[in-house]
Scaffold this active site. Structure first.
Site, PDB file in Angstrom:
ATOM      1  N   GLU A   1       0.775  -1.262  -0.167  1.00 34.01           N
ATOM      2  CA  GLU A   1       0.249  -0.017  -0.104  1.00 34.01           C
ATOM      3  C   GLU A   1       1.041   1.262  -0.489  1.00 34.01           C
ATOM      4  OE1 GLU A   1      -1.585  -1.440   4.381  1.00 34.01           O
ATOM      5  OE2 GLU A   1      -1.917   0.618   3.785  1.00 34.01           O
TER       6      GLU A   1
ATOM      7  N   CYS B   1       8.861  -2.785  15.363  1.00 32.86           N
ATOM      8  CA  CYS B   1       8.522  -1.464  15.659  1.00 32.86           C
ATOM      9  C   CYS B   1       7.181  -2.099  16.753  1.00 32.86           C
ATOM     10  CB  CYS B   1       8.546  -0.582  15.735  1.00 32.86           C
ATOM     11  SG  CYS B   1      10.104  -0.184  14.482  1.00 32.86           S
TER      12      CYS B   1
ATOM     13  N   CYS C   1       4.230  -0.293  15.022  1.00 33.01           N
ATOM     14  CA  CYS C   1       3.529   0.202  13.205  1.00 33.01           C
ATOM     15  C   CYS C   1       2.726  -1.440  13.183  1.00 33.01           C
ATOM     16  CB  CYS C   1       5.304   0.046  12.264  1.00 33.01           C
ATOM     17  SG  CYS C   1       4.702   0.215  11.262  1.00 33.01           S
TER      18      CYS C   1
ATOM     19  N   GLY D   1       8.044  -1.121   5.797  1.00 37.39           N
ATOM     20  CA  GLY D   1       9.075  -1.979   5.240  1.00 37.39           C
ATOM     21  C   GLY D   1      10.510  -0.516   5.119  1.00 37.39           C
TER      22      GLY D   1
ATOM     23  N   SER E   1      13.600   8.062  12.668  1.00 35.07           N
ATOM     24  CA  SER E   1      12.686   7.245  13.107  1.00 35.07           C
ATOM     25  C   SER E   1      13.085   7.052  14.514  1.00 35.07           C
ATOM     26  CB  SER E   1      11.739   5.886  12.739  1.00 35.07           C
ATOM     27  OG  SER E   1      11.270   6.568  11.887  1.00 35.07           O
ATOM     28  N   LEU E   2      13.207   8.039  15.561  1.00 37.23           N
ATOM     29  CA  LEU E   2      14.131   7.764  17.180  1.00 37.23           C
ATOM     30  C   LEU E   2      13.455   7.547  18.025  1.00 37.23           C
ATOM     31  CD1 LEU E   2      16.357   8.778  18.124  1.00 37.23           C
ATOM     32  CD2 LEU E   2      16.027  11.705  18.205  1.00 37.23           C
TER      33      LEU E   2
ATOM     34  N   CYS F   1       0.581   3.163   8.609  1.00 47.05           N
ATOM     35  CA  CYS F   1       1.250   2.243   7.916  1.00 47.05           C
ATOM     36  C   CYS F   1       0.693   0.937   7.812  1.00 47.05           C
ATOM     37  CB  CYS F   1       2.638   2.371   7.943  1.00 47.05           C
ATOM     38  SG  CYS F   1       3.494   3.496   7.915  1.00 47.05           S
TER      39      CYS F   1
HETATM   40  N1  SAH Z   1      11.151   1.603   7.717  1.00 46.83           N
HETATM   41  C1  SAH Z   1      11.152   2.919   8.368  1.00 46.83           C
HETATM   42  C2  SAH Z   1      10.109   3.793   7.459  1.00 46.83           C
HETATM   43  C3  SAH Z   1       8.812   3.435   7.218  1.00 46.83           C
HETATM   44  S1  SAH Z   1       7.314   3.895   8.949  1.00 46.83           S
HETATM   45  C4  SAH Z   1      11.091   3.847   9.501  1.00 46.83           C
HETATM   46  O1  SAH Z   1      11.077   3.194  10.815  1.00 46.83           O
HETATM   47  O2  SAH Z   1      11.166   5.134   9.579  1.00 46.83           O
HETATM   48  C5  SAH Z   1       7.726   5.825   8.484  1.00 46.83           C
HETATM   49  C6  SAH Z   1       7.389   6.695   9.576  1.00 46.83           C
HETATM   50  O3  SAH Z   1       5.932   6.017  10.330  1.00 46.83           O
HETATM   51  C7  SAH Z   1       8.655   6.219  11.002  1.00 46.83           C
HETATM   52  O4  SAH Z   1       8.188   7.444  11.485  1.00 46.83           O
HETATM   53  C8  SAH Z   1       7.441   5.266  11.591  1.00 46.83           C
HETATM   54  O5  SAH Z   1       8.699   5.284  12.640  1.00 46.83           O
HETATM   55  C9  SAH Z   1       5.947   5.812  11.915  1.00 46.83           C
HETATM   56  N2  SAH Z   1       5.374   5.110  12.049  1.00 46.83           N
HETATM   57  C10 SAH Z   1       4.582   3.928  12.168  1.00 46.83           C
HETATM   58  N3  SAH Z   1       3.829   3.400  12.594  1.00 46.83           N
HETATM   59  C11 SAH Z   1       3.195   4.343  13.053  1.00 46.83           C
HETATM   60  C12 SAH Z   1       2.701   4.830  13.844  1.00 46.83           C
HETATM   61  N4  SAH Z   1       1.254   3.753  14.541  1.00 46.83           N
HETATM   62  N5  SAH Z   1       1.461   5.858  13.751  1.00 46.83           N
HETATM   63  C13 SAH Z   1       2.881   7.094  13.882  1.00 46.83           C
HETATM   64  N6  SAH Z   1       3.644   6.895  13.277  1.00 46.83           N
HETATM   65  C14 SAH Z   1       3.976   5.768  12.893  1.00 46.83           C
END
Ligand code: SAH
Length: 350
Positions: A89, A113, A116, A158, A213-214, A332
């Protein structure tokens, strides 16, 4: 089937040479493919070549399976089907400064994570560069005449740096003048912080905006929500960022999703500010998209404002990310999961 979108113009040239085609055909074919034109409509190619292409290759290994549009802001969530039946998606956002497409780089994700949805079933496979580009071409077709995608964010499902070769190949294809021709200034790559790959990427001469993504001001907190924090300390991630800043001259963006009871208190804002002091960076506060399977909660507007103010007081550049498509399964991986669940149960999707 040959995946032509995965090939550089030089590689297409080798294929066509083996097929005894003149050298100028590679540019014609490359341009058509990147415009999303079907083989039968590539009218400056000889009929016999079009026929052979149709028998042995695909124009785009990605096709749009479904779209869901937001009634609020025109954001479109896209569900794509791949040749092997996998589903991914993405999101097309319509900003005043242009259309931004959020791309997936893998089917699922293995980073684990806690907040996510993409990672819930693990990583099925990497996407090819052609499949990443295929998403851009589908979105351009969807936008139609006179409109196109201007900005790309690698923030869908991803971990792009866990699919390093395909992602860097994709970025090189993306900026080809005969192709979709999107400059790397208009691209953001988001990573959970794979340190060795970040350092390698700094040396690729692919100056995109690096987003990291910190999500936590300390290793102890980060480890509770991001398994990758057990592998790399925040100090190592920040050192890799400094290398990226030095090599590219671009500031790094830190993504920080505010999660109640985990990382969103005033003391966390203060700790974050001292961590980032003096760095050429920007903090993007993300309201948590709640994922029911995950049981984590976001914070309210007042708490976001307080966190933001605490950073500003300490001279950290910060914005709160705008929420787009709030009514259409923003987080996502959610739409894909819904689709798979509906397919498994033989139910129509809602
Ligand atoms: N794998 C990469 C890119 C994909 S996620 C990464 O970790 O950065 C893109 C962003 O969306 C990342 O900052 C991730 O931490 C955040 N993200 C994922 N799930 C989320 C959620 N439920 N709410 C807010 N941000 C989220």
């Amino acid at each position: 089937m040959l995946e032509l979108l995965n090939m550089t113009q030089a590689e297409l040239g080798e294929l066509l040479a083996a097929w005894r085609q003149p050298a100028f055909r590679k540019k014609q074919l490359f341009a058509w493919l990147h415009q999303g034109v079907p083989f039968e409509q590539m009218l400056n190619l000889p009929a016999a070549l079009r026929e052979r292409l149709r028998a042995e290759a695909v124009e785009n290994a990605v096709s749009v399976l479904d779209t869901v549009s937001s009634a609020i802001d025109g954001t479109v969530k896209l569900l794509y089907r791949l040749q092997d039946g996998n589903v991914i998606e993405g999101v097309l956002m319509r900003y005043k400064h242009g259309n931004t497409l959020c791309l997936s780089t893998q089917v699922g994700c293995k980073m684990g994570c806690a907040f996510c949805a993409s990672t819930l079933d693990g990583c099925v496979r990497n996407l090819t560069a052609g499949e990443m580009l295929g998403q851009v071409i589908c979105a351009n077709r969807l936008l139609g005449q006179g409109e196109r995608v201007h900005n790309i964010v690698l923030m869908g499902s991803g971990e792009p740096l866990d699919n390093y070769e395909n992602t860097t190949r994709f970025l090189r294809l993306l900026r080809e003048p005969d192709g979709v021709n999107i400059g790397l200034r208009n691209v953001s790559l988001s990573t959970c912080g794979l340190v060795p790959q970040m350092i390698a990427f700094a040396g690729e001469n692919l100056p995109v905006t690096l987003s990291v993504s910190l999500h936590a001001p300390s290793d102890a907190i980060r480890r509770t929500i991001m398994p990758i924090a057990n592998r790399y300390a925040i100090s190592e991630v920040l050192d890799a960022c400094r290398i990226y800043i030095e090599k590219t001259g671009r500031r790094v963006i830190f993504e920080y999703a505010l999660i109640r009871g985990v990382n969103a208190a005033p003391e966390h804002a203060r700790a974050l500010a001292s961590l980032l002091r003096g760095m050429q960076c920007h903090v993007n506060l993300i309201p948590l998209n709640s994922v029911p399977e995950r049981g984590l909660q976001g914070v309210n507007e007042r708490e976001v404002a307080a966190f933001k103010a605490a950073l500003e007081e300490r001279h950290i550049s910060v914005t709160r990310r705008r929420e787009m498509g709030d009514d259409i399964e923003g987080a996502c991986g959610q739409l894909r999961r819904k689709h798979i669940a509906a397919e498994l149960n033989g139910l129509p999707e809602q």
